[in-house]
Design a protein around this motif. Structure first.
Motif, mmCIF file in Angstrom:
data_model
loop_
_atom_site.group_PDB
_atom_site.id
_atom_site.type_symbol
_atom_site.label_atom_id
_atom_site.label_comp_id
_atom_site.label_asym_id
_atom_site.label_seq_id
_atom_site.Cartn_x
_atom_site.Cartn_y
_atom_site.Cartn_z
ATOM 1 N N ALA A 128 34.404 31.983 39.169
ATOM 2 C CA ALA A 128 34.536 32.376 40.564
ATOM 3 C C ALA A 128 36.036 32.107 40.872
ATOM 4 O O ALA A 128 36.684 32.990 41.624
ATOM 5 N N LEU A 129 36.700 31.101 40.240
ATOM 6 C CA LEU A 129 37.938 30.664 40.548
ATOM 7 C C LEU A 129 39.037 31.958 39.986
ATOM 8 O O LEU A 129 39.813 32.482 40.698
ATOM 9 N N THR A 130 38.768 32.280 38.631
ATOM 10 C CA THR A 130 39.332 33.478 37.974
ATOM 11 C C THR A 130 39.129 34.626 38.781
ATOM 12 O O THR A 130 40.200 35.367 39.120
ATOM 13 N N TYR A 131 38.112 34.971 39.207
ATOM 14 C CA TYR A 131 37.593 35.978 39.873
ATOM 15 C C TYR A 131 38.381 36.157 41.283
ATOM 16 O O TYR A 131 38.921 37.395 41.446
ATOM 17 N N ALA A 132 38.419 35.135 41.939
ATOM 18 C CA ALA A 132 39.074 35.005 43.405
ATOM 19 C C ALA A 132 40.643 35.207 42.964
ATOM 20 O O ALA A 132 41.233 36.131 43.669
ATOM 21 N N ASP A 133 41.168 34.750 41.996
ATOM 22 C CA ASP A 133 42.521 34.892 41.736
ATOM 23 C C ASP A 133 42.815 36.397 41.320
ATOM 24 O O ASP A 133 43.830 36.735 41.947
ATOM 25 N N GLN A 134 42.167 36.747 40.385
ATOM 26 C CA GLN A 134 42.435 38.015 39.871
ATOM 27 C C GLN A 134 41.911 39.289 40.920
ATOM 28 O O GLN A 134 42.041 40.429 40.696
ATOM 29 N N THR A 135 41.341 38.844 42.281
ATOM 30 C CA THR A 135 40.846 40.031 43.079
ATOM 31 C C THR A 135 41.821 39.825 44.368
ATOM 32 O O THR A 135 41.593 40.431 45.437
ATOM 33 N N VAL A 136 42.917 39.148 44.387
ATOM 34 C CA VAL A 136 43.661 38.796 45.523
ATOM 35 C C VAL A 136 45.091 39.207 44.967
ATOM 36 O O VAL A 136 45.692 38.402 44.052
ATOM 37 N N GLY A 137 46.066 40.032 45.466
ATOM 38 C CA GLY A 137 47.354 40.226 45.225
ATOM 39 C C GLY A 137 48.236 39.169 45.914
ATOM 40 O O GLY A 137 48.000 38.437 46.560
ATOM 41 N N ARG A 142 43.204 42.152 49.192
ATOM 42 C CA ARG A 142 42.108 42.013 48.150
ATOM 43 C C ARG A 142 42.452 43.271 47.505
ATOM 44 O O ARG A 142 42.921 44.113 47.722
ATOM 45 N N VAL A 143 42.316 43.089 46.192
ATOM 46 C CA VAL A 143 42.687 44.186 45.157
ATOM 47 C C VAL A 143 41.435 44.292 44.170
ATOM 48 O O VAL A 143 40.988 43.276 43.979
ATOM 49 N N ASP A 144 41.419 45.539 43.523
ATOM 50 C CA ASP A 144 40.571 45.303 42.296
ATOM 51 C C ASP A 144 41.079 44.729 41.192
ATOM 52 O O ASP A 144 42.280 44.680 41.081
ATOM 53 N N VAL A 145 40.250 44.002 40.423
ATOM 54 C CA VAL A 145 40.949 43.106 39.161
ATOM 55 C C VAL A 145 41.692 44.038 38.407
ATOM 56 O O VAL A 145 42.868 43.481 37.730
ATOM 57 N N ARG A 146 41.341 45.204 37.942
ATOM 58 C CA ARG A 146 42.275 45.856 37.039
ATOM 59 C C ARG A 146 43.760 46.300 37.709
ATOM 60 O O ARG A 146 44.777 46.257 37.052
ATOM 61 N N ALA A 147 43.640 46.522 38.961
ATOM 62 C CA ALA A 147 44.823 46.669 39.814
ATOM 63 C C ALA A 147 45.738 45.482 39.745
ATOM 64 O O ALA A 147 46.937 45.630 39.759
ATOM 65 N N ARG A 148 45.187 44.287 39.828
ATOM 66 C CA ARG A 148 45.827 43.186 39.796
ATOM 67 C C ARG A 148 46.384 42.835 38.548
ATOM 68 O O ARG A 148 47.337 42.422 38.523
ATOM 69 N N MET A 149 45.733 43.047 37.660
ATOM 70 C CA MET A 149 46.184 42.909 36.185
ATOM 71 C C MET A 149 47.339 43.846 35.890
ATOM 72 O O MET A 149 48.437 43.100 35.455
ATOM 73 N N ALA A 150 47.347 44.947 36.248
ATOM 74 C CA ALA A 150 48.418 46.059 36.182
ATOM 75 C C ALA A 150 49.669 45.425 37.060
ATOM 76 O O ALA A 150 50.930 45.663 36.624
#
Length: 191
Positions: A128-137, A142-150
């Motif tokens: 959940a911590l990773t998901y929260a971090d990776q779905t917020v720009g 809020r962002v999509d996880v793939r968009a956040r990584m890009a």
């Protein structure tokens, strides 16, 4: 004299600490506040005992960027060490140390032994911590996880440590996202 050890998770204290430490980093503060909001939204799919824990860790996950906390320059490790010195629980410190696949970046920075001071937790809370971090720009939206990584790869650059381990880190982050989304679907069905 009162003990520094905080035997319970303290969301309000975590928020106050993060706000104080990140006051000079407005974009980092916006991201942190967004991650904490997102973590709170994920609580519906978590055991009651873990809800405050994930929100607390979310508030604290990026405090290692703050100048008074910075030591090695690797924010997950610096934040975790600061929390440990400040009496936060070992579990909160470890969650901060290992958020969002930090172990992969620590390896290429030669800090894997130092990061190993904190046990890596594989659990719904860590997911959940990773998901929260990776779905917020960076701006807290809020962002999509793939968009956040890009976005992260573009911001850090193709030669960055993050880019060098992306082939290892991305599958780990995507698997955590899939597990969280699965738990959210199950929680919605049960409601």
């Amino acid at each position: 004299m009162t003990s520094l050890v905080r035997p319970r998770v303290d969301v309000a204290a975590a928020r106050d600490l993060a706000e104080a430490l990140l006051a000079d980093l407005p974009q980092r503060w916006a991201h942190t506040a967004g991650v904490a909001r997102r973590a709170a939204e994920l609580c519906a799919a978590m055991d009651a005992a873990d809800r405050d824990r994930v929100v607390t860790a979310a508030w604290l996950h990026d405090i290692g960027y703050a100048e008074p906390v910075r030591d090695t320059g690797f924010h997950p490790l610096d934040g975790a060490r600061f929390l440990r010195r400040s009496g936060w629980t070992a579990r909160i410190s470890a969650l901060v140390a290992h958020h969002s696949g930090a172990c992969y970046v620590a390896e290429v920075r030669g800090l894997h032994h130092e990061l190993a001071e904190f046990p890596r937790e594989l659990s719904p809370v860590a997911d959940a911590l990773t998901y929260a971090d990776q779905t917020v720009g960076p701006d807290g939206a809020r962002v999509d996880v793939r968009a956040r990584m890009a976005e992260m790869l573009a911001r850090h650059g193709a030669a960055s440590d993050n880019a060098r381990v992306h082939h290892l880190r991305a599958p780990d982050i995507l698997a955590a996202a899939e597990r969280v989304e699965h738990r959210l679907r199950l929680a919605a069905l049960a409601a």
